[in-house]
Design an enzyme around this catalytic site. Structure first.
Site, PDB file in Angstrom:
ATOM      1  CB  ALA A 101      61.550  49.301   7.084  1.00 12.69           C
ATOM      2  CG  ASP A 102      65.896  47.866  12.108  1.00 12.90           C
ATOM      3  OD1 ASP A 102      65.645  48.893  12.778  1.00 12.90           O
ATOM      4  OD2 ASP A 102      66.967  47.245  12.186  1.00 12.90           O
ATOM      5  CB  THR A 103      68.267  50.435   7.584  1.00 11.87           C
ATOM      6  OG1 THR A 103      67.125  50.594   6.730  1.00 11.87           O
ATOM      7  CG2 THR A 103      69.526  50.439   6.728  1.00 11.87           C
TER       8      THR A 103
ATOM      9  CB  THR B 243      66.452  47.673   4.396  1.00  7.20           C
ATOM     10  OG1 THR B 243      67.415  48.739   4.410  1.00  7.20           O
ATOM     11  CG2 THR B 243      65.127  48.207   4.927  1.00  7.20           C
ATOM     12  N   GLY B 244      65.415  45.160   6.484  1.00  2.99           N
ATOM     13  CA  GLY B 244      64.326  44.209   6.643  1.00  2.99           C
ATOM     14  C   GLY B 244      63.015  44.961   6.566  1.00  2.99           C
TER      15      GLY B 244
END
Length: 189
Positions: free
Chosen positions: A72-74, A108-109
């Site tokens: 994940a990345d935010t 978020t991805g």
């Protein structure tokens, strides 16, 4: 209801993401890899979040095909500007001054890798901040850790109690993992 049948690997050192997976009742282990988090400037904030989550997932090609890898990345965006993790106290204060009394977006991805396939999605939450005084910002930056958080704040901390007027969307997305969408995606595997 999702019944965990496969091992789960969380590729994140974020204590908030780890807490959220535990709260979901999932059994997982944390495995970390260094990944270059640069991205093409032409991408939108949602595309950036997914792009980086997918880059992180691509680093795990050596993991067993019978495991689910969650990355994940935010991203915090304000007026078209991406607000990453602050480098120092001055930058954290400057970012919180920008967010004070305004609206920003948190993206978020998330990528789920399993059996050589990748499923990616993102979530968006709008956050409305009350106007903060210089003393409130100084208190937060001096007494909490804004340096490991996009946008220089954690909604689950003191600042979330006094600064956040309202959110439109997922609370857990602002923490760094949209658990509602993650649950649906895991159930679909």
């Amino acid at each position: 209801m999702f019944q965990q049948k496969l091992p789960i690997i969380l590729a994140s050192k974020s204590p908030r993401r780890q807490e959220l997976l535990k709260a979901m009742g999932l059994d997982f282990k944390v495995v970390l890899k260094d990944v270059d988090e640069s991205y093409p400037e032409s991408l939108s904030p949602a595309e950036i979040a997914v792009y980086i989550a997918e880059k992180k997932a691509a680093a795990f090609t050596d993991i067993s095909a019978d495991s689910i890898v969650i990355t994940a990345d935010t991203i915090v965006a304000y007026g078209g500007e991406i607000l990453g993790k602050p480098a120092d106290k001055a930058e954290a204060i400057a970012v919180l001054n920008k967010l004070s009394g305004s609206v920003h977006q948190v993206y978020t991805g998330v990528s789920l890798s399993y059996a050589g396939k990748m499923h990616s999605f993102y979530d968006l939450t709008e956050v409305v901040f009350n106007t903060l005084s210089a003393d409130q910002i100084e208190h937060y930056v001096s007494n909490h850790n804004p340096y490991d958080k996009a946008g220089s704040y954690g909604i689950q901390e003191w600042i979330g109690l006094v600064a956040v007027e309202k959110i439109i969307g997922s609370y857990t997305n602002v923490m760094g993992l949209p658990t509602e969408k993650l649950y649906k995606a895991l159930s679909a595997l």
